[in-house]
Write an enzyme that holds these catalytic residues in place. Sequence first.
Site, short mmCIF file in Angstrom:
data_model
loop_
_atom_site.label_atom_id
_atom_site.label_comp_id
_atom_site.label_asym_id
_atom_site.label_seq_id
_atom_site.Cartn_x
_atom_site.Cartn_y
_atom_site.Cartn_z
N ASP A 209 -9.62 -4.71 -5.08
CA ASP A 209 -9.01 -3.57 -4.41
C ASP A 209 -9.58 -2.28 -5.01
O ASP A 209 -9.54 -2.09 -6.23
CB ASP A 209 -7.49 -3.60 -4.62
CG ASP A 209 -6.74 -2.54 -3.82
OD1 ASP A 209 -7.36 -1.54 -3.39
OD2 ASP A 209 -5.52 -2.70 -3.65
N HIS B 125 -7.86 -5.12 -0.74
CA HIS B 125 -6.63 -4.37 -0.46
C HIS B 125 -5.91 -5.01 0.72
O HIS B 125 -5.81 -4.46 1.81
CB HIS B 125 -6.98 -2.91 -0.15
CG HIS B 125 -5.79 -2.00 -0.12
ND1 HIS B 125 -5.11 -1.64 -1.26
CD2 HIS B 125 -5.17 -1.36 0.90
CE1 HIS B 125 -4.12 -0.82 -0.95
NE2 HIS B 125 -4.13 -0.65 0.36
N SER C 219 0.83 -1.20 0.00
CA SER C 219 0.00 0.00 0.00
C SER C 219 0.88 1.26 0.00
O SER C 219 1.64 1.47 -0.92
CB SER C 219 -0.97 -0.05 1.19
OG SER C 219 -1.96 0.94 1.09
#
Length: 286
Positions: free
Chosen positions: A221, A247, A136
């Site tokens: 995601d 995610h 991320s």
Amino acid sequence: MALLPDPTPNSTPSTPLPRILCLHGGGTSATIFKIQTRHLARTLAPYFRLIYVDGPFPSDAGPGVLPVFVDCGPYYRWMPPESFEDVEAGVQEQVVAARRTRERVVDAIKRDEEREVEKAGGKGGVGEVVGVLGFSQGARMAAGLLADQAASGDEKGITGMPEWKFGVLLCGSYPPYSIANAGKRPEEFKGAKDEHGVLEPPAEHEVMGDVPTVHVRGLRDPHLEKGRRLGRYFGGEKEEMEFEMGHYLPQAAGDVASGGKNATVEIRDAILRAWRKSQGEEGGVN
């Protein structure tokens, strides 16, 4: 040429394992990321030793952190709350912040080496840091470190930074958090923006192709398209993998619906291929 160790379970390599720096997502921590990557780390254990480090900026808990990690604070992030694409953020302050994150990386690697030497009683060496892996916001940071390395001139990086041989970008977004990007004024970023950065693909001169990379994304995601844009920053040896997940990582804590063991092994194998390509080797996994 450095060769990979024999991946025999519980074997002791004759030379120190090469190391991978691991960068957590925004609003989490090194401790949480160790838990989130525990299955991937187990599959990589015969080949690499992983270094986990906290980001330099305090943060609220990030998306998906609560309630699973409610008792695992404090939480951290790699970018200051006013990230470089915020029109209110001062350019110089963002450059200072970007350098601060890189100094944190250098310090973490140094402390890891000191601990290993002390653990060995001052005997033996420490494996070279060869790769950077981020999830991320940590993937944007990892991509930024690779971008810094590819850049020319004084903005190339920080004294003491290792030479990255490959990168692993897990559920990343766009653009890389590089010193060059931190030094741009908001009007220099063309196109629509959101909290994850500009939405347009990189210009031709921004594409990097000298370091093998692995890109892992989730088809569910919400930042999938921005992750695909991040992949376009890398024009050379790269593997792009997309799994039926959101995610997060396959087999991550609290996840019972994605990827699973096979996906984790596939990611491991892609990382090994990237490492071997960086060494001039070809072929699959033994």
